[in-house]
Scaffold this active site. Structure first.
Site, PDB file in Angstrom:
ATOM      1  N   SER A   1      24.295 -15.767 -12.990  1.00  0.00           N
ATOM      2  CA  SER A   1      23.331 -14.684 -12.793  1.00  0.00           C
ATOM      3  C   SER A   1      22.269 -15.066 -11.770  1.00  0.00           C
ATOM      4  CB  SER A   1      22.643 -14.329 -14.113  1.00  0.00           C
ATOM      5  OG  SER A   1      23.583 -13.999 -15.095  1.00  0.00           O
TER       6      SER A   1
HETATM    7  N1  SAH Z   1      24.868 -16.694 -18.282  1.00  0.00           N
HETATM    8  C1  SAH Z   1      25.935 -16.891 -17.344  1.00  0.00           C
HETATM    9  C2  SAH Z   1      26.520 -15.558 -16.932  1.00  0.00           C
HETATM   10  C3  SAH Z   1      27.951 -15.671 -16.585  1.00  0.00           C
HETATM   11  S1  SAH Z   1      28.777 -14.130 -16.307  1.00  0.00           S
HETATM   12  C4  SAH Z   1      25.462 -17.635 -16.122  1.00  0.00           C
HETATM   13  O1  SAH Z   1      24.318 -17.446 -15.677  1.00  0.00           O
HETATM   14  O2  SAH Z   1      26.246 -18.406 -15.560  1.00  0.00           O
HETATM   15  C5  SAH Z   1      29.148 -13.622 -17.960  1.00  0.00           C
HETATM   16  C6  SAH Z   1      30.064 -14.502 -18.769  1.00  0.00           C
HETATM   17  O3  SAH Z   1      30.375 -13.790 -19.967  1.00  0.00           O
HETATM   18  C7  SAH Z   1      31.399 -14.832 -18.104  1.00  0.00           C
HETATM   19  O4  SAH Z   1      31.561 -16.212 -18.051  1.00  0.00           O
HETATM   20  C8  SAH Z   1      32.423 -14.161 -19.029  1.00  0.00           C
HETATM   21  O5  SAH Z   1      33.630 -14.897 -19.128  1.00  0.00           O
HETATM   22  C9  SAH Z   1      31.686 -14.136 -20.352  1.00  0.00           C
HETATM   23  N2  SAH Z   1      32.172 -13.145 -21.317  1.00  0.00           N
HETATM   24  C10 SAH Z   1      32.595 -11.874 -21.091  1.00  0.00           C
HETATM   25  N3  SAH Z   1      32.963 -11.286 -22.236  1.00  0.00           N
HETATM   26  C11 SAH Z   1      32.787 -12.214 -23.227  1.00  0.00           C
HETATM   27  C12 SAH Z   1      32.991 -12.216 -24.634  1.00  0.00           C
HETATM   28  N4  SAH Z   1      33.468 -11.147 -25.290  1.00  0.00           N
HETATM   29  N5  SAH Z   1      32.682 -13.334 -25.320  1.00  0.00           N
HETATM   30  C13 SAH Z   1      32.201 -14.436 -24.693  1.00  0.00           C
HETATM   31  N6  SAH Z   1      31.988 -14.498 -23.372  1.00  0.00           N
HETATM   32  C14 SAH Z   1      32.262 -13.397 -22.639  1.00  0.00           C
END
Ligand code: SAH
Length: 220
Positions: A70
Site C-alpha cells: 500500500s
Molecule cells: N498490507 C499489505 C497490503 C497488501 S495487498 C501491504 O502493505 O503490503 C492486500 C493483500 O491481501 C494481498 O497480499 C492479498 O493476497 C491479501 N488478501 C486478499 N484476500 C485475502 C483474504 N481473504 N485473506 C487473507 N489475505 C487476503
C-alpha cells in the site's frame, strides 16, 4: 545486521525518509506516533530489491502475485483512523502482503495478528520480521474472510483488501467499542469505512475513496 538491511543505501537515506514524512504531514497526517513509526520502519526491506530506490516515494508498488504494497499515505491514514477511536492492544490485519502495514502497527500496539491467503507472501513477510527482530507479530496463512476467531476479540481490525460489503464475521470479532478500518466496493470504486462495534451491532462512517486489490476467498 544481515546484508539485506544494507541494500539500497543512499536511495534509502534518512533524508529521503524525512521527505516522505514531510509529504505525509502536508497531506494531513497529524498523528506523531504514526509518523514516527513510518520514519523508523525501513520500507525498502518490504519491496523487491529492484524497487528499493522507489520505496520512499508515496506510491503503491508491486510485490508479486498481482498484489501491491500500500501507498504510505494510505497506511498512515488507516493507522491514524484506527488509533483515534479506542486504545489498541491487539489488532488483527487481514492481508499481510509485504508486511509493511503489519510492521507499522507492531510499533504502535502490543500485539498484531495478520493473515495472508498467498503462502509465498506470508513466508516472505515472516522472514522479514525475523530479520528486523520484530517479535510481537503473529502471522497465519489462511483465508482471512472469516477472521481469526480463536484469538478474538480484537481492539482493532484493519483490512487491506476490499470486500464488497462489511463482513459480519469480522465485526463480531471486535470487542464492544473496538474499531475496524476497511475499504469496501468493487474493483473500480471503493470507499474507506470506519466501523465501531456497539453493544447491539455496529456504527459505520464512510470516509474517502480508495483503491485496493479485492478480498478473495480461499488460499494459494
Ligand atoms: N498490507 C499489505 C497490503 C497488501 S495487498 C501491504 O502493505 O503490503 C492486500 C493483500 O491481501 C494481498 O497480499 C492479498 O493476497 C491479501 N488478501 C486478499 N484476500 C485475502 C483474504 N481473504 N485473506 C487473507 N489475505 C487476503
Amino acid at each position: 545486521m544481515s546484508s539485506t538491511m544494507h541494500r539500497g543505501i543512499g536511495m534509502t537515506s534518512q533524508r529521503t525518509r524525512e521527505r516522505l514524512i514531510q509529504r505525509l504531514r502536508d497531506e494531513g497526517i497529524g498523528n506523531r506516533a504514526v509518523l514516527d513509526a513510518i520514519r523508523h520502519t525501513p520500507r525498502h526491506i518490504f519491496v523487491d530489491e529492484a524497487l528499493a530506490s522507489r520505496a520512499y516515494e508515496d506510491t503503491a508498488l508491486p510485490i508479486g502475485q498481482g498484489q501491491t504494497i500500500s501507498q504510505p499515505f494510505i497506511v498512515a491514514r488507516m493507522t491514524e483512523l484506527l488509533l483515534e477511536v479506542a486504545s489498541m492492544e491487539t489488532v488483527l490485519e487481514i492481508g499481510t502482503g509485504s508486511g509493511y502495514q503489519t510492521a507499522i502497527l507492531s510499533r504502535l500496539v502490543k500485539r498484531v495478528y495478520s493473515v495472508e491467503r498467498i503462502k509465498s507472501l506470508h513466508l516472505q513477510a515472516r522472514r522479514r520480521f525475523q530479520e528486523l527482530h520484530i517479535r510481537n507479530i503473529r502471522l497465519q496463512h489462511r483465508d482471512g474472510g472469516m477472521g481469526l476467531p480463536e484469538y478474538a476479540p480484537f481492539d482493532g481490525i484493519l483490512v487491506t483488501a476490499a470486500p464488497e460489503g462489511i463482513p459480519l464475521a469480522l465485526v463480531e470479532q471486535l470487542r464492544v467499542g473496538g474499531c475496524m478500518i476497511l475499504p469496501i466496493g468493487n474493483r473500480s470504486e471503493q470507499v474507506l469505512v470506519r466501523v465501531i462495534r456497539t453493544r447491539t451491532g455496529y456504527e459505520k462512517e464512510l470516509l474517502e475513496q480508495v483503491v485496493f486489490v479485492p478480498l478473495l476467498g480461499g488460499t494459494l
